[in-house]
Scaffold this active site. Structure first.
Site, PDB file in Angstrom:
ATOM      1  N   ASP A  81       0.844  -1.205   0.000  1.00  0.00           N
ATOM      2  CA  ASP A  81       0.000   0.000   0.000  1.00  0.00           C
ATOM      3  C   ASP A  81       0.880   1.257   0.000  1.00  0.00           C
ATOM      4  OD1 ASP A  81      -2.336  -1.733   0.427  1.00  0.00           O
ATOM      5  OD2 ASP A  81      -1.439  -2.044   2.384  1.00  0.00           O
ATOM      6  N   HIS A 107      -4.471  -3.279   6.778  1.00  0.00           N
ATOM      7  CA  HIS A 107      -4.307  -3.576   5.351  1.00  0.00           C
ATOM      8  C   HIS A 107      -5.669  -4.041   4.836  1.00  0.00           C
ATOM      9  CE1 HIS A 107      -3.052  -5.079   1.512  1.00  0.00           C
ATOM     10  NE2 HIS A 107      -3.551  -6.252   1.810  1.00  0.00           N
TER      11      HIS A 107
HETATM   12  P1  NAX Z   1      -2.223 -18.272  -3.709  1.00  0.00           P
HETATM   13  O1  NAX Z   1      -3.569 -18.833  -3.444  1.00  0.00           O
HETATM   14  O2  NAX Z   1      -1.684 -18.251  -5.098  1.00  0.00           O
HETATM   15  O3  NAX Z   1      -1.154 -19.036  -2.803  1.00  0.00           O
HETATM   16  C1  NAX Z   1      -1.364 -19.300  -1.451  1.00  0.00           C
HETATM   17  C2  NAX Z   1      -0.624 -20.589  -1.142  1.00  0.00           C
HETATM   18  O4  NAX Z   1      -0.718 -20.807   0.262  1.00  0.00           O
HETATM   19  C3  NAX Z   1      -1.228 -21.810  -1.832  1.00  0.00           C
HETATM   20  O5  NAX Z   1      -0.208 -22.471  -2.576  1.00  0.00           O
HETATM   21  C4  NAX Z   1      -1.729 -22.657  -0.676  1.00  0.00           C
HETATM   22  O6  NAX Z   1      -1.587 -24.046  -0.919  1.00  0.00           O
HETATM   23  C5  NAX Z   1      -0.814 -22.190   0.457  1.00  0.00           C
HETATM   24  N1  NAX Z   1      -1.318 -22.478   1.798  1.00  0.00           N
HETATM   25  C6  NAX Z   1      -2.600 -22.481   2.238  1.00  0.00           C
HETATM   26  N2  NAX Z   1      -2.648 -22.863   3.516  1.00  0.00           N
HETATM   27  C7  NAX Z   1      -1.378 -23.085   3.907  1.00  0.00           C
HETATM   28  C8  NAX Z   1      -0.787 -23.531   5.118  1.00  0.00           C
HETATM   29  N3  NAX Z   1      -1.536 -23.815   6.189  1.00  0.00           N
HETATM   30  N4  NAX Z   1       0.552 -23.645   5.174  1.00  0.00           N
HETATM   31  C9  NAX Z   1       1.301 -23.385   4.090  1.00  0.00           C
HETATM   32  N5  NAX Z   1       0.802 -22.986   2.906  1.00  0.00           N
HETATM   33  C10 NAX Z   1      -0.520 -22.835   2.821  1.00  0.00           C
HETATM   34  O7  NAX Z   1      -2.242 -16.806  -3.073  1.00  0.00           O
HETATM   35  P2  NAX Z   1      -1.223 -15.606  -3.308  1.00  0.00           P
HETATM   36  O8  NAX Z   1      -1.695 -14.786  -4.460  1.00  0.00           O
HETATM   37  O9  NAX Z   1       0.161 -16.122  -3.314  1.00  0.00           O
HETATM   38  O10 NAX Z   1      -1.508 -14.731  -1.996  1.00  0.00           O
HETATM   39  C11 NAX Z   1      -1.150 -15.190  -0.713  1.00  0.00           C
HETATM   40  C12 NAX Z   1      -1.767 -14.327   0.360  1.00  0.00           C
HETATM   41  O11 NAX Z   1      -1.287 -12.984   0.251  1.00  0.00           O
HETATM   42  C13 NAX Z   1      -3.289 -14.200   0.271  1.00  0.00           C
HETATM   43  O12 NAX Z   1      -3.818 -14.316   1.579  1.00  0.00           O
HETATM   44  C14 NAX Z   1      -3.500 -12.809  -0.251  1.00  0.00           C
HETATM   45  O13 NAX Z   1      -4.758 -12.287   0.126  1.00  0.00           O
HETATM   46  C15 NAX Z   1      -2.371 -12.082   0.403  1.00  0.00           C
HETATM   47  N6  NAX Z   1      -1.998 -10.786  -0.147  1.00  0.00           N
HETATM   48  C16 NAX Z   1      -1.567  -9.843   0.723  1.00  0.00           C
HETATM   49  C17 NAX Z   1      -1.160  -8.612   0.314  1.00  0.00           C
HETATM   50  C18 NAX Z   1      -0.673  -7.590   1.282  1.00  0.00           C
HETATM   51  O14 NAX Z   1      -0.342  -6.482   0.854  1.00  0.00           O
HETATM   52  N7  NAX Z   1      -0.608  -7.860   2.581  1.00  0.00           N
HETATM   53  C19 NAX Z   1      -1.223  -8.227  -1.130  1.00  0.00           C
HETATM   54  C20 NAX Z   1      -1.268  -9.399  -2.050  1.00  0.00           C
HETATM   55  C21 NAX Z   1      -2.108 -10.543  -1.571  1.00  0.00           C
HETATM   56  O15 NAX Z   1      -3.450 -10.234  -1.828  1.00  0.00           O
END
Ligand code: NAX
Length: 328
Positions: free
Chosen positions: A159, A187
């Site tokens: 952000d 956030h």
């Molecule tokens: P993806 O869905 O592509 O990847 C997430 C991965 O986490 C998947 O491979 C899944 O298998 C894995 N996962 C789920 N549970 C798990 C666990 N218990 N232990 C280990 N791995 C696990 O999502 P992606 O686009 O990579 O985003 C990841 C996270 O970042 C999401 O929650 C998303 O909302 C968040 N974001 C946060 C942002 C921020 O500024 N704070 C911005 C970008 C993003 O939206």
């Protein structure tokens, strides 16, 4: 070369992971003289995909990458880690209420907090990117009583970077000219990007803009809703920019912020600027020698104060919800 720093990444087979791992291994996180060992956590069904990512890491022959370990057990993966980047989280799916979302993420961040508590290195720093990032960080922190609270941060740097880019574009200047930007609060769409304390080429940014209407009706919503705009355009949520911000946050926390500038970090509130103590909320922070300090003494006008209070109130509600669920 020094001893490798152990860096854990969760959700390593996801989209952010696919950008993040290569940045870390190439030296963007800790610099060109620090070797890293990657310790990658995924859920069991994603381990095969993660093996493919590890093959690609091998194929880069990164000189700084000393080893890669993968697994689905946080107790094993977090063993001895110095840095933990908690990216994997449960996204909100159709029909999911907020309580369901918090509960599903509690099932991830509660055991991960405990595993860090029991197995990470004494100097561990933990950054939560996975959403809802601030409250996930609160859950992990609350379940790691032996790790000092200030070692748990959540990511608002994306952000912050977005706000700098929008401001620079509006004023026809470079992002390098924009300093002292702050994201306050959660956030989420209630976050407050503050131009009143930011500078552009050393001049107050709000004065340089000279248009309160633009700040309220364009700048704030564009920054607050940038994630949705990217999903709309790309058909997928921001990944490379989120990975970049994750690297920026942790690099600055470890290596320090430049003189005369600060960054936005969601950190446990100590009550500064009237935020309720204990929530993890975004503040202007400087860092040095691996520690951060909240910048003190900034003036907040009534407009800013109302926005910051509203965002912190949302964090208090989230805290109440996870308390009621027994997650903290
Ligand atoms: P993806 O869905 O592509 O990847 C997430 C991965 O986490 C998947 O491979 C899944 O298998 C894995 N996962 C789920 N549970 C798990 C666990 N218990 N232990 C280990 N791995 C696990 O999502 P992606 O686009 O990579 O985003 C990841 C996270 O970042 C999401 O929650 C998303 O909302 C968040 N974001 C946060 C942002 C921020 O500024 N704070 C911005 C970008 C993003 O939206």
């Amino acid at each position: 070369m020094s001893t490798p720093v152990k860096v854990a990444v969760t959700g390593a087979a996801g989209q952010i992971g696919y950008s993040l791992l290569f940045r870390i291994a190439s030296g963007s996180l800790l610099g060109p003289d620090t070797p890293v060992e990657l310790r990658l956590l995924e859920i069991t069904p994603a381990l095969k995909a993660l093996e493919g990512v590890v093959m690609e890491l091998d194929d880069c022959a990164f000189p700084l990458l000393s080893a890669v370990e993968i697994g689905d057990d946080p107790n094993a993966v977090f063993d001895g880690v110095n840095i933990a980047l908690l990216v994997g989280a449960r996204p909100r799916t159709k029909g999911m209420e907020r309580g369901d979302l918090l509960e599903a993420n509690g099932a991830i961040f509660k055991p991960q907090g405990r595993a860090l508590n029991d197995h990470a290195a004494d100097d561990v720093k933990v950054l939560i990117t996975g959403n809802p990032a601030n409250t996930n960080a609160l859950i992990a922190m609350s379940n790691a009583p032996d790790i000092p609270n200030e070692r748990f941060n959540a990511l608002t740097r994306l952000d912050h970077n977005r706000a700098k880019a929008q401001l620079a574009a509006k004023l026809g200047t470079s992002v390098n000219a924009v300093t002292q930007m702050t994201i306050w609060g959660n956030h989420s769409a209630t976050q407050y990007p503050d131009v009143f304390n930011a500078l552009v080429d050393g001049e107050n940014a709000a004065d340089a803009i000279g248009d309160q209407g633009w700040i309220e009706s364009t700048f704030l919503p564009v920054v607050q809703k940038r994630g949705a705009a990217i999903i709309e355009a790309r058909g997928a949520s921001s990944a490379a920019s989120a990975a970049n911000a994750t690297v920026d946050h942790m690099r600055d926390w470890v290596l320090g912020t430049p003189e005369g500038d600060w960054v936005s970090m969601a950190v446990p509130s100590d009550g500064s600027y009237g935020a309720p103590e204990g929530i993890i909320t975004s503040y202007p922070c400087t860092t040095a020698a691996g520690s951060y300090e909240i910048v003190q003494g900034l003036e907040l006008n009534d407009f800013s104060r109302a926005k910051i209070d509203a965002s912190n109130a949302e964090l208090v509600e989230e805290r109440q919800a996870v308390t009621a669920l027994g997650l903290i």
